[in-house]
Scaffold this motif. Sequence first.
Motif, PDB file in Angstrom:
ATOM      1  N   VAL A   6     -30.595  24.557 -81.551  1.00  0.00           N
ATOM      2  CA  VAL A   6     -29.645  24.743 -82.644  1.00  0.00           C
ATOM      3  C   VAL A   6     -28.203  24.454 -82.229  1.00  0.00           C
ATOM      4  O   VAL A   6     -27.454  23.827 -82.983  1.00  0.00           O
ATOM      5  N   VAL A   7     -27.821  24.881 -81.029  1.00  0.00           N
ATOM      6  CA  VAL A   7     -26.420  24.717 -80.636  1.00  0.00           C
ATOM      7  C   VAL A   7     -26.030  23.228 -80.522  1.00  0.00           C
ATOM      8  O   VAL A   7     -25.059  22.809 -81.154  1.00  0.00           O
ATOM      9  N   PRO A   8     -26.777  22.416 -79.768  1.00  0.00           N
ATOM     10  CA  PRO A   8     -26.398  20.997 -79.701  1.00  0.00           C
ATOM     11  C   PRO A   8     -26.437  20.321 -81.069  1.00  0.00           C
ATOM     12  O   PRO A   8     -25.563  19.528 -81.401  1.00  0.00           O
ATOM     13  N   LEU A   9     -27.446  20.704 -81.866  1.00  0.00           N
ATOM     14  CA  LEU A   9     -27.575  20.102 -83.188  1.00  0.00           C
ATOM     15  C   LEU A   9     -26.336  20.394 -84.033  1.00  0.00           C
ATOM     16  O   LEU A   9     -25.771  19.503 -84.684  1.00  0.00           O
ATOM     17  N   THR A  10     -25.907  21.644 -83.992  1.00  0.00           N
ATOM     18  CA  THR A  10     -24.719  22.028 -84.746  1.00  0.00           C
ATOM     19  C   THR A  10     -23.506  21.241 -84.268  1.00  0.00           C
ATOM     20  O   THR A  10     -22.712  20.737 -85.080  1.00  0.00           O
ATOM     21  N   GLN A  11     -23.368  21.127 -82.940  1.00  0.00           N
ATOM     22  CA  GLN A  11     -22.187  20.447 -82.395  1.00  0.00           C
ATOM     23  C   GLN A  11     -22.178  18.970 -82.783  1.00  0.00           C
ATOM     24  O   GLN A  11     -21.149  18.426 -83.194  1.00  0.00           O
ATOM     25  N   VAL A  12     -23.342  18.341 -82.651  1.00  0.00           N
ATOM     26  CA  VAL A  12     -23.410  16.909 -82.934  1.00  0.00           C
ATOM     27  C   VAL A  12     -23.125  16.644 -84.410  1.00  0.00           C
ATOM     28  O   VAL A  12     -22.314  15.774 -84.763  1.00  0.00           O
TER      29      VAL A  12
ATOM     30  N   ALA B 131     -29.077  28.305 -90.049  1.00  0.00           N
ATOM     31  CA  ALA B 131     -28.007  28.544 -89.078  1.00  0.00           C
ATOM     32  C   ALA B 131     -27.071  27.337 -89.008  1.00  0.00           C
ATOM     33  O   ALA B 131     -25.844  27.485 -88.996  1.00  0.00           O
ATOM     34  N   VAL B 132     -27.661  26.151 -88.981  1.00  0.00           N
ATOM     35  CA  VAL B 132     -26.846  24.942 -88.899  1.00  0.00           C
ATOM     36  C   VAL B 132     -26.007  24.808 -90.168  1.00  0.00           C
ATOM     37  O   VAL B 132     -24.810  24.556 -90.118  1.00  0.00           O
ATOM     38  N   TRP B 133     -26.640  25.026 -91.306  1.00  0.00           N
ATOM     39  CA  TRP B 133     -25.952  24.946 -92.591  1.00  0.00           C
ATOM     40  C   TRP B 133     -24.737  25.877 -92.613  1.00  0.00           C
ATOM     41  O   TRP B 133     -23.663  25.531 -93.092  1.00  0.00           O
TER      42      TRP B 133
END
Lengths: 443, 344
Positions: free
Chosen positions: B132-138, B215-217
């Motif tokens: 989730v963290v890298p996905l959010t950052q990218v 979470a990403v949203w």
Amino acid sequence: MIRSRAHWATAGLAVTALAGLSACSAGAAPGGSTDAEATGPVTIEVWGWNAETGEQVAEAFNEAQDDVTVKYVLQASNTATQTNFQNAMEAGSGVPCLVQGFAPLTTMVVNGWAQDITEQVEPSADLYNAGALAAAQVDGKYYGLPSGSDGQFYIVNQKTFDKYDVEVPTTWDEFVDVGRELKKHDVDVTNLAGEDPSGLMNLAQQAGAEWFAIDGDQWVVNFTDEGTLAAADVFQQLIDEDLVSNQTYMDKPALYKYFDSGKMASTTTQWWSLTGYQTGFPDSSGDWAAYPIPQFSDAAEPVTPGRTLPSFVPEGCENPEAAVAFSDWLTTPEAIEAGRNEETGAVGFPVQIPDPSAYVEEVVPKDFFVDDKAAGEEIVAAQERVIGKFELGPDYDAWFPELQDQWGKAVAGEITLEEALTAVQEFVAADLESKGISYTVAE
Amino acid sequence: MSVNTHDNHAGLREPVPGSPHDRRPGGGASPRGHTPRGHTPRGRIPRWNWRTAQSVKGASFTFPFLAGFALFVLVPVGMALRESVYTTKSTGGLGFGGQTVSFAGLDNFAAGLVDGPFWAGMLRVFLYALVVVPLTQVLSLALALLLDAARRRTAARFRIALLLPYMVPGIVATMVWIYQYSPTVGPLTPFFEMFGLDVNFFSSSMVWVSMGNLAVWGAVGFTMLILYGALQSVPHEVFEAARLDGASELRIAWSIKVPFVRGSLVLTSLLSIIGTLQLFDQPLLFRAVTPETITRDFTPAMMIYDQAFKVGNLNYATALSVILALVVGVASAIIYRFTNREES
């Protein structure tokens, strides 16, 4: 909490509260201690979260007599009541004299919150039904005010039953058979929410299970007694043969839509759910009929499951008799009338009194049942047979989430219910051990 | 981000800084050019020279914050530490006789360090964070770069829209998404059915995806805003120089803009990791839809909640909280050190 069970429970309690449970408490009754005898009325504080009618009932009580003045302190919610109450107890001041039950009674006793009011309650025991009296006791003493439980009855979608020519079951064995019959037509006999093990608790209670018993100075823990296994067996068959759906209460619109679709044939329920069903089932309203809850075939006499969280008088309240007086008054016709909700026009169903039949018409929603009168009679009959007491032991808050976990796994078919119950029993033993409470696990 | 803005202004005003140095606070940002030579408060506070007086005055602005910090952070941490070295037991029998509190030393911590379910939960959120963290950052970086490339007016509109999910409280967002996911009444199931896909967001196998998406949203808007803010501080003459050299917009984004916001990326990643390790409200609500997967001790924070408010073992719960805080602290320190070294 947040889970649907609490939702239902809260809704139920809110309504129950107006019927009879509004707690009272005698905080800092100023005249209470020394020279009070001849002076004015005793003032007690009652804490509860009945926003609709809590205050108006207290006012009516204050007008009806001159001995006790009740000050209703409205709390935001069940949780808020608990928080504020714990703070008051910690501080040792401002302790109310009657608190609406926010947790099982034994929990209140274990925490040192509820006082023994046997002396005050016994003289007026006639005012209450047997279930209400049973629910108010722990180890044979009254630690709670007699509080009515909402007796469970059984509603079926009569149209669906008639369509497939299925008889309404009177025993749990028949219930499973009906499930098999309906499955052929792709209809579920009922719904088992994976997060809500209360159905299992109800059935175990009905089967005479005793998860916690008191033996002298120790608890006897038994989650796998005959009654519990009989109840578990009913559910296990439903799960194994895939006769039920597993919709969550969290997604209530979906749940109601499905209940309303005719694809779910029946459910056990209690009086306070009916209004929600009536508004939530636009299509099937008028198709439903009420019946007695199915019984275990070896039952000596018909009983209905039903539990409650009784109101209690906290330790530190100096006027328990005033709290009991208020509670007693709540059983009177004028009190029940005083609890009429001005907006909806409904009275709370007085589930704590011996004969609530005079009020049942008010709680049967219009156009929901095929036969309103028959439905009313079933509701009253369920109330007459309600057990009320189901001992949940000294650490309910600890083990209930574990039961939820295990129930969820069992409903999903990952483990059997017997394995689930055994796991809960092990959890209870470990928890009591760590808390230093004496117990023994029954063989 | 105020740091970046500050650097930006300093950068624009002073012609010197050519290299893309991203200084941490306390580095260069001293109160230059504000020397109040004229009115020294010599008369009022005779013992202090003006420099000390100046510092005291400046520091006094932090007192309200420090008072709040002490009251709501330091004091509770102190109380928690004290709580965690005691143990509460019933006096025996049926448990009706009250409780005794006794000193337990580090017993609670010792138990916590070998608590299987607790560390299983930790591993769970750790793996979840890895995705989730890298996905959010990218995603946030991509959005920030797109916004940066857009015209200011357009960017402003999108910025608000993208930030909206962040303004929705977590519990509310979860409720909203639970209805979106609902196989019966939600719009997503029929949507996927149009493509012949039978997706059940409530099933055990999908619950991670369902929560991760939520979470990403929720986080993308906030992270994007920080990165966008950092992008605004990149000196524009650098772009002009790059364009003159014939660099494409893509190349500019990759070779100039991204290195420039690295500091902010570290910050947002840290915030994201801390938030993820403390995962609580989403699984708590999703518990209702897949109770067989999301147990009461599913994440460390859920276990702490369960211990404190269900089991009623506050002592143990605070010990676990301290352990969780240490883990988060160590994870943050490692990432900070790691990324900082790369930078230099």
